[in-house]
Design an enzyme around this catalytic site. Structure first.
Site, PDB file in Angstrom:
ATOM      1  N   HIS A  53      17.926 -25.668 -50.936  1.00 36.64           N
ATOM      2  CA  HIS A  53      19.285 -26.072 -50.570  1.00 36.64           C
ATOM      3  C   HIS A  53      19.883 -27.020 -51.615  1.00 36.64           C
ATOM      4  O   HIS A  53      19.217 -27.396 -52.584  1.00 36.64           O
ATOM      5  CB  HIS A  53      19.263 -26.637 -49.152  1.00 36.64           C
ATOM      6  CG  HIS A  53      19.071 -25.538 -48.133  1.00 36.64           C
ATOM      7  ND1 HIS A  53      20.108 -24.788 -47.645  1.00 36.64           N
ATOM      8  CD2 HIS A  53      17.947 -25.020 -47.579  1.00 36.64           C
ATOM      9  CE1 HIS A  53      19.643 -23.868 -46.798  1.00 36.64           C
ATOM     10  NE2 HIS A  53      18.327 -23.983 -46.749  1.00 36.64           N
ATOM     11  N   HIS A  54      21.141 -27.402 -51.363  1.00 36.40           N
ATOM     12  CA  HIS A  54      21.937 -28.136 -52.350  1.00 36.40           C
ATOM     13  C   HIS A  54      21.221 -29.397 -52.865  1.00 36.40           C
ATOM     14  O   HIS A  54      20.538 -30.104 -52.116  1.00 36.40           O
ATOM     15  CB  HIS A  54      23.284 -28.529 -51.752  1.00 36.40           C
ATOM     16  CG  HIS A  54      23.132 -29.493 -50.617  1.00 36.40           C
ATOM     17  ND1 HIS A  54      23.111 -30.858 -50.789  1.00 36.40           N
ATOM     18  CD2 HIS A  54      22.951 -29.293 -49.291  1.00 36.40           C
ATOM     19  CE1 HIS A  54      22.939 -31.448 -49.633  1.00 36.40           C
ATOM     20  NE2 HIS A  54      22.832 -30.520 -48.698  1.00 36.40           N
ATOM     21  N   ASN A  55      21.398 -29.643 -54.139  1.00 38.45           N
ATOM     22  CA  ASN A  55      20.892 -30.854 -54.799  1.00 38.45           C
ATOM     23  C   ASN A  55      19.374 -31.005 -54.759  1.00 38.45           C
ATOM     24  O   ASN A  55      18.855 -32.117 -54.882  1.00 38.45           O
ATOM     25  CB  ASN A  55      21.549 -32.118 -54.208  1.00 38.45           C
ATOM     26  CG  ASN A  55      23.054 -32.086 -54.339  1.00 38.45           C
ATOM     27  OD1 ASN A  55      23.758 -31.812 -53.357  1.00 38.45           O
ATOM     28  ND2 ASN A  55      23.548 -32.287 -55.531  1.00 38.45           N
ATOM     29  N   VAL A  56      18.676 -29.905 -54.607  1.00 40.70           N
ATOM     30  CA  VAL A  56      17.204 -29.938 -54.672  1.00 40.70           C
ATOM     31  C   VAL A  56      16.765 -29.740 -56.123  1.00 40.70           C
ATOM     32  O   VAL A  56      17.349 -28.941 -56.860  1.00 40.70           O
ATOM     33  CB  VAL A  56      16.604 -28.832 -53.770  1.00 40.70           C
ATOM     34  CG1 VAL A  56      15.117 -28.618 -54.070  1.00 40.70           C
ATOM     35  CG2 VAL A  56      16.798 -29.185 -52.296  1.00 40.70           C
ATOM     36  N   GLY A 110      18.755 -32.170 -51.225  1.00 42.10           N
ATOM     37  CA  GLY A 110      18.459 -33.396 -51.956  1.00 42.10           C
ATOM     38  C   GLY A 110      16.988 -33.699 -52.140  1.00 42.10           C
ATOM     39  O   GLY A 110      16.645 -34.732 -52.713  1.00 42.10           O
TER      40      GLY A 110
END
Ligand code: COA
Length: 212
Positions: free
Chosen positions: A134-137, A154
Site C-alpha cells: 500500500h501507499h508509502n511503503v 507507510g
C-alpha cells in the site's frame, strides 16, 4: 530468456511470461535430480552452468524463478558474472501505481498483486500472487512477500525480509533486515533485525543469536 529455477516458483513465473514460447525460453536447474530435459515437454532445462554463457551470447536476459532472498541474491550475482542481464517479471494482472513508484531490477511481481502509488521495491524482491503493497511503503532488496500478504500504508521493510502467506503488517511499522513474519501473522509492533514473528497478534518467537 533464461528462468533461473525449473520447479515450484519457476512454473508460476512461466504463467507471467505468455509472450515467450518454446525456442526462446529456457530454464536452469543444476541441483534437482531426475528432471525431464524439457519442462512441460517444450522448454529446455539447462543442467550445468557451463551451458549458460553460450545462451547469454544469443540473449543475456535472465529472471529469477525461485524463492528465498539469500538464494535469489546469490544466483543474481552468479548469472550476472556469466554475462547475464537481470530482468524483472511483471504479470499482466499486476496493478502498479503510475506515480512515485520506484522499482529495482530483477523483481518478480506476480499475478493479482497491488502496488500503490508512492512505493519502492528494492532489487530482486518477490511479490507473490495476490500480495498488496500500500501507499508509502518501502520494501528493501531481496525480500519475499508471500501470496496474499499485505503491507499497509507507510510501513518499511529492510533487506531480506520474508513475509509469510496472508500475513498483515499494520501501517507505519518498521520490519528490520532479515526478519521473518509467519504465515497468517498480524504484525502490530516494529520487528528487530533477524527476528521471527508469528501469530495474531504477532509475537517474537525467535531473535537472532548474538555473534560476539
Ligand atoms: C514463521 C516461520 C518462518 C517459522 O519457521 P521456523 O523458523 O522454521 O520456526 P518453527 O517452525 O520452529 O516455529 C517456531 C514456533 O512458531 C510457531 N509457528 C511457526 N509458524 C507459525 C505461524 N505461521 N503461525 C503461528 N505459529 C507459527 C511454531 O508452532 C513454533 O512454536 P513452538 O515453539 O511453540 O513449537 C514459518 O513457520 C512460516 O510461517 N513461514 C511462512 C511460509 C510461507 O508463507 N511461505 C510462502 C511460500 S510461497
Amino acid at each position: 530468456m533464461l528462468v533461473v529455477g525449473a520447479r515450484g516458483h519457476a512454473i508460476e513465473i512461466l504463467q507471467c511470461l505468455p509472450q515467450f514460447a518454446a525456442g526462446n525460453l529456457y530454464f536452469f536447474d543444476d541441483v534437482t535430480p531426475d528432471l525431464e530435459p524439457l519442462l512441460f515437454g517444450q522448454f529446455p532445462v539447462l543442467r550445468s552452468l557451463d551451458q549458460v554463457p553460450a545462451l547469454f551470447q544469443q540473449d543475456p536476459a535472465f529472471v529469477l524463478g525461485l524463492g528465498g532472498g539469500r538464494l535469489r541474491q546469490q544466483l543474481a550475482d552468479k548469472f550476472r558474472a556469466l554475462g547475464g542481464q537481470l530482468q524483472s517479471v511483471v504479470a499482466s494482472s499486476a496493478q502498479i501505481g503510475q506515480h512515485g513508484v520506484v522499482l529495482g531490477e530483477g523483481l518478480n511481481v506476480m499475478h493479482h498483486t497491488f502496488v500503490a502509488n508512492a512505493t519502492r521495491l528494492g532489487e530482486g524482491t518477490l511479490l507473490n500472487a495476490g500480495a498488496a503493497v500500500h501507499h508509502n511503503v518501502t520494501v528493501g532488496s531481496y525480500c519475499e512477500i508471500s501470496p496474499g500478504a499485505r503491507l499497509l500504508g507507510g510501513c518499511r521493510l529492510g533487506d531480506m525480509v520474508m513475509v509469510g502467506a496472508n500475513a498483515t503488517v499494520l501501517p507505519r511499522l518498521t520490519i528490520e533486515a532479515g526478519a521473518k513474519i509467519g504465515a497468517g501473522a498480524v504484525v502490530i509492533h516494529d520487528v528487530p533485525a533477524g527476528a521471527t514473528v508469528v501469530g495474531v497478534p504477532g509475537r517474537v518467537v525467535r531473535r537472532p543469536v548474538a555473534t560476539e
